[in-house]
Design a protein around this motif. Structure first.
Motif, PDB file in Angstrom:
ATOM      1  N   TRP A 124      69.023  11.468  74.879  1.00  0.00           N
ATOM      2  CA  TRP A 124      67.653  11.396  75.390  1.00  0.00           C
ATOM      3  C   TRP A 124      66.596  11.564  74.294  1.00  0.00           C
ATOM      4  O   TRP A 124      65.435  11.850  74.578  1.00  0.00           O
ATOM      5  N   ARG A 125      66.959  11.352  73.058  1.00  0.00           N
ATOM      6  CA  ARG A 125      65.992  11.465  71.946  1.00  0.00           C
ATOM      7  C   ARG A 125      65.409  10.088  71.662  1.00  0.00           C
ATOM      8  O   ARG A 125      65.868   9.373  70.782  1.00  0.00           O
ATOM      9  N   LEU A 126      64.386   9.739  72.398  1.00  0.00           N
ATOM     10  CA  LEU A 126      63.766   8.423  72.275  1.00  0.00           C
ATOM     11  C   LEU A 126      62.528   8.430  71.391  1.00  0.00           C
ATOM     12  O   LEU A 126      62.103   7.385  70.903  1.00  0.00           O
ATOM     13  N   ARG A 127      61.927   9.587  71.191  1.00  0.00           N
ATOM     14  CA  ARG A 127      60.728   9.675  70.348  1.00  0.00           C
ATOM     15  C   ARG A 127      61.169   9.718  68.887  1.00  0.00           C
ATOM     16  O   ARG A 127      61.121  10.742  68.223  1.00  0.00           O
ATOM     17  N   SER A 128      61.617   8.567  68.409  1.00  0.00           N
ATOM     18  CA  SER A 128      62.212   8.486  67.075  1.00  0.00           C
ATOM     19  C   SER A 128      61.148   8.543  65.978  1.00  0.00           C
ATOM     20  O   SER A 128      59.992   8.178  66.189  1.00  0.00           O
ATOM     21  N   ILE A 129      61.581   8.968  64.809  1.00  0.00           N
ATOM     22  CA  ILE A 129      60.761   8.862  63.601  1.00  0.00           C
ATOM     23  C   ILE A 129      61.049   7.499  62.989  1.00  0.00           C
ATOM     24  O   ILE A 129      62.198   7.136  62.737  1.00  0.00           O
ATOM     25  N   THR A 130      60.011   6.717  62.776  1.00  0.00           N
ATOM     26  CA  THR A 130      60.143   5.348  62.289  1.00  0.00           C
ATOM     27  C   THR A 130      59.257   5.156  61.056  1.00  0.00           C
ATOM     28  O   THR A 130      58.459   6.044  60.719  1.00  0.00           O
ATOM     29  N   PRO A 131      59.336   4.014  60.396  1.00  0.00           N
ATOM     30  CA  PRO A 131      58.412   3.752  59.275  1.00  0.00           C
ATOM     31  C   PRO A 131      56.947   3.837  59.684  1.00  0.00           C
ATOM     32  O   PRO A 131      56.088   4.166  58.861  1.00  0.00           O
ATOM     33  N   PHE A 132      56.661   3.577  60.959  1.00  0.00           N
ATOM     34  CA  PHE A 132      55.280   3.631  61.418  1.00  0.00           C
ATOM     35  C   PHE A 132      54.753   5.064  61.502  1.00  0.00           C
ATOM     36  O   PHE A 132      53.550   5.266  61.678  1.00  0.00           O
ATOM     37  N   SER A 133      55.645   6.032  61.383  1.00  0.00           N
ATOM     38  CA  SER A 133      55.216   7.429  61.310  1.00  0.00           C
ATOM     39  C   SER A 133      54.598   7.752  59.952  1.00  0.00           C
ATOM     40  O   SER A 133      53.919   8.767  59.799  1.00  0.00           O
ATOM     41  N   PHE A 134      54.831   6.865  58.967  1.00  0.00           N
ATOM     42  CA  PHE A 134      54.430   7.164  57.591  1.00  0.00           C
ATOM     43  C   PHE A 134      53.400   6.206  56.991  1.00  0.00           C
ATOM     44  O   PHE A 134      52.719   6.565  56.030  1.00  0.00           O
ATOM     45  N   ILE A 135      53.295   4.982  57.508  1.00  0.00           N
ATOM     46  CA  ILE A 135      52.563   3.968  56.749  1.00  0.00           C
ATOM     47  C   ILE A 135      51.073   4.289  56.600  1.00  0.00           C
ATOM     48  O   ILE A 135      50.485   3.988  55.555  1.00  0.00           O
ATOM     49  N   ALA A 136      50.442   4.905  57.597  1.00  0.00           N
ATOM     50  CA  ALA A 136      49.018   5.231  57.454  1.00  0.00           C
ATOM     51  C   ALA A 136      48.813   6.259  56.344  1.00  0.00           C
ATOM     52  O   ALA A 136      47.881   6.145  55.538  1.00  0.00           O
ATOM     53  N   PHE A 137      49.692   7.250  56.298  1.00  0.00           N
ATOM     54  CA  PHE A 137      49.595   8.284  55.273  1.00  0.00           C
ATOM     55  C   PHE A 137      49.834   7.702  53.882  1.00  0.00           C
ATOM     56  O   PHE A 137      49.086   7.972  52.934  1.00  0.00           O
ATOM     57  N   PHE A 138      50.863   6.866  53.751  1.00  0.00           N
ATOM     58  CA  PHE A 138      51.166   6.262  52.460  1.00  0.00           C
ATOM     59  C   PHE A 138      50.064   5.298  52.034  1.00  0.00           C
ATOM     60  O   PHE A 138      49.742   5.189  50.840  1.00  0.00           O
ATOM     61  N   ALA A 139      49.484   4.584  52.987  1.00  0.00           N
ATOM     62  CA  ALA A 139      48.391   3.668  52.662  1.00  0.00           C
ATOM     63  C   ALA A 139      47.187   4.435  52.123  1.00  0.00           C
ATOM     64  O   ALA A 139      46.523   3.987  51.177  1.00  0.00           O
ATOM     65  N   TYR A 140      46.915   5.599  52.706  1.00  0.00           N
ATOM     66  CA  TYR A 140      45.806   6.427  52.217  1.00  0.00           C
ATOM     67  C   TYR A 140      46.098   6.952  50.817  1.00  0.00           C
ATOM     68  O   TYR A 140      45.206   7.028  49.971  1.00  0.00           O
TER      69      TYR A 140
ATOM     70  N   GLY B   4      39.818   4.059  51.237  1.00  0.00           N
ATOM     71  CA  GLY B   4      39.890   3.558  52.604  1.00  0.00           C
ATOM     72  C   GLY B   4      39.437   2.128  52.771  1.00  0.00           C
ATOM     73  O   GLY B   4      39.517   1.574  53.872  1.00  0.00           O
ATOM     74  N   SER B   5      38.987   1.475  51.710  1.00  0.00           N
ATOM     75  CA  SER B   5      38.438   0.128  51.828  1.00  0.00           C
ATOM     76  C   SER B   5      39.497  -0.919  52.149  1.00  0.00           C
ATOM     77  O   SER B   5      39.197  -1.964  52.728  1.00  0.00           O
ATOM     78  N   LEU B   6      40.753  -0.665  51.759  1.00  0.00           N
ATOM     79  CA  LEU B   6      41.811  -1.656  51.962  1.00  0.00           C
ATOM     80  C   LEU B   6      42.909  -1.171  52.900  1.00  0.00           C
ATOM     81  O   LEU B   6      43.919  -1.857  53.081  1.00  0.00           O
ATOM     82  N   ILE B   7      42.714  -0.007  53.488  1.00  0.00           N
ATOM     83  CA  ILE B   7      43.772   0.590  54.311  1.00  0.00           C
ATOM     84  C   ILE B   7      44.154  -0.313  55.481  1.00  0.00           C
ATOM     85  O   ILE B   7      45.333  -0.479  55.798  1.00  0.00           O
ATOM     86  N   GLY B   8      43.158  -0.903  56.125  1.00  0.00           N
ATOM     87  CA  GLY B   8      43.444  -1.754  57.276  1.00  0.00           C
ATOM     88  C   GLY B   8      44.373  -2.899  56.927  1.00  0.00           C
ATOM     89  O   GLY B   8      45.357  -3.169  57.638  1.00  0.00           O
TER      90      GLY B   8
END
Length: 326
Positions: A169-185, A191-195
């Motif tokens: 029942w562990r569906l709330r997985s840690i994925t690459p999307f857990s990290f990309i905003a932080f790594f982009a920053y 912040g000009s190119l983060i989007g």
């Protein structure tokens, strides 16, 4: 316009005001304190991500042909088609594949390819959609984009329960999307190119999930490599040294990230040489119109089979999905 750290990661922060916890404490909303909190959260994700990926020998099973890599690739391709068809979030598609891989690592299907793997794919996509999407199609309407097999809702629900049990029942997985905003920053603190970086990294991640070779890399590694690939397409960031990525957060492996980055570049270049496939949306309204005429016309052995497949997209089946399995 530049973004502050707290603007970029406000979704990771607790919405409570610190004063609600202790009346006289100062407000802890400064960028410095926010960044420290986020870095601690990301470090926690890195420590826990090993619990949401298949075992270390999963990739070797594909190399030894114990598992069929082409069958997995076909299943992932179908999941991506349905994700595009319904406009699901990228995370929904990634979670579907994550559930599928974790299940295949723990349980062996009756056959490597065919209806069992298709049933598993439908169940995993359904579970992921229920986790992430505000509107989820019925189990019958979810089976679009020309699947080889069509399953009744009760069959899919039984498979969902089996998947839930295997995954504990562990569906709330840690994925690459857990990290990309932080790594982009970390890559572009202005912040000009983060989007753009996040959007392009997301495309790169989804374009590579069909490749079994990436299964030996953990989510944080895939996220960092995707951010580097995205940055490589931006002139002002193209000279970023991949070896510096290790300093973005505790727990990152420089060697693994560089290896994943090089593999990602090779596959991205190879994909760019090919013409991307075009997927045309199905006209579901037209199909539903046919259902009515087919249901009132005289049936034959050939038209009965055609009618059965057509009525799978009929809205009337939504209620059947909720309660009636007949």
């Amino acid at each position: 316009m530049s973004l502050s750290c707290s603007d970029c990661f406000s979704d990771l922060l607790c919405g409570e005001d610190s004063s609600s916890l202790s009346g006289d404490l100062p407000d802890c909303s400064s960028d410095l304190e926010s960044l420290a909190y986020i870095e601690e959260s990301i470090a926690g994700f890195i420590e826990d991500e090993r619990n949401f990926v298949p075992g270390f020998d999963y990739v070797s099973r594909f190399r030894s042909h114990s598992l069929d890599a082409s069958a997995r690739e076909e299943s992932v391709a179908w999941i991506l088609k349905v994700q595009a068809y319904y406009g699901f979030q990228p995370l929904t598609a990634y979670l579907s594949v994550n559930y599928l891989d974790r299940f295949l690592y723990s349980r062996r299907l009756p056959q490597a390819n065919g209806w069992p793997l298709q049933l598993l794919s439908v169940a995993c996509l359904s579970l992921a959609a229920k986790m992430e999407e505000p509107l989820v199609p019925s189990l019958l309407d979810l089976q679009v984009e020309a699947p080889k097999f069509i399953f009744e809702p009760k069959t899919i629900r039984r498979m969902e329960l089996l998947v839930l049990g295997v995954l504990d029942w562990r569906l709330r997985s840690i994925t690459p999307f857990s990290f990309i905003a932080f790594f982009a920053y970390k890559l572009d603190s202005s912040g000009s190119l983060i989007g753009y970086i996040i959007s392009r990294a997301t495309q790169i991640i989804l374009s590579n999930i069909q490749e079994a070779s990436f299964l030996e890399y953990w989510p944080s590694c895939i996220a960092a490599a995707a951010i580097l690939c995205a940055a490589n397409e931006i002139p002002k960031l193209s000279l970023v040294d991949p070896e510096l990525v290790e300093s973005w957060c505790d727990g990152l492996s420089k060697e693994k990230i560089i290896s994943c980055y090089q593999l990602m570049q090779e596959i991205t270049v190879d994909n760019n040489r090919r013409k991307p496939p075009r997927h045309f949306p199905q006209l579901r309204v037209t199909i539903r119109g046919r259902v009515k005429s087919a249901g009132t016309s005289s049936s034959s052995s050939s038209s009965s089979s055609s009618f059965k497949r057509r009525k799978l997209n009929n809205r009337l089946w939504v209620d059947d999905d909720k309660g009636n399995d007949d």
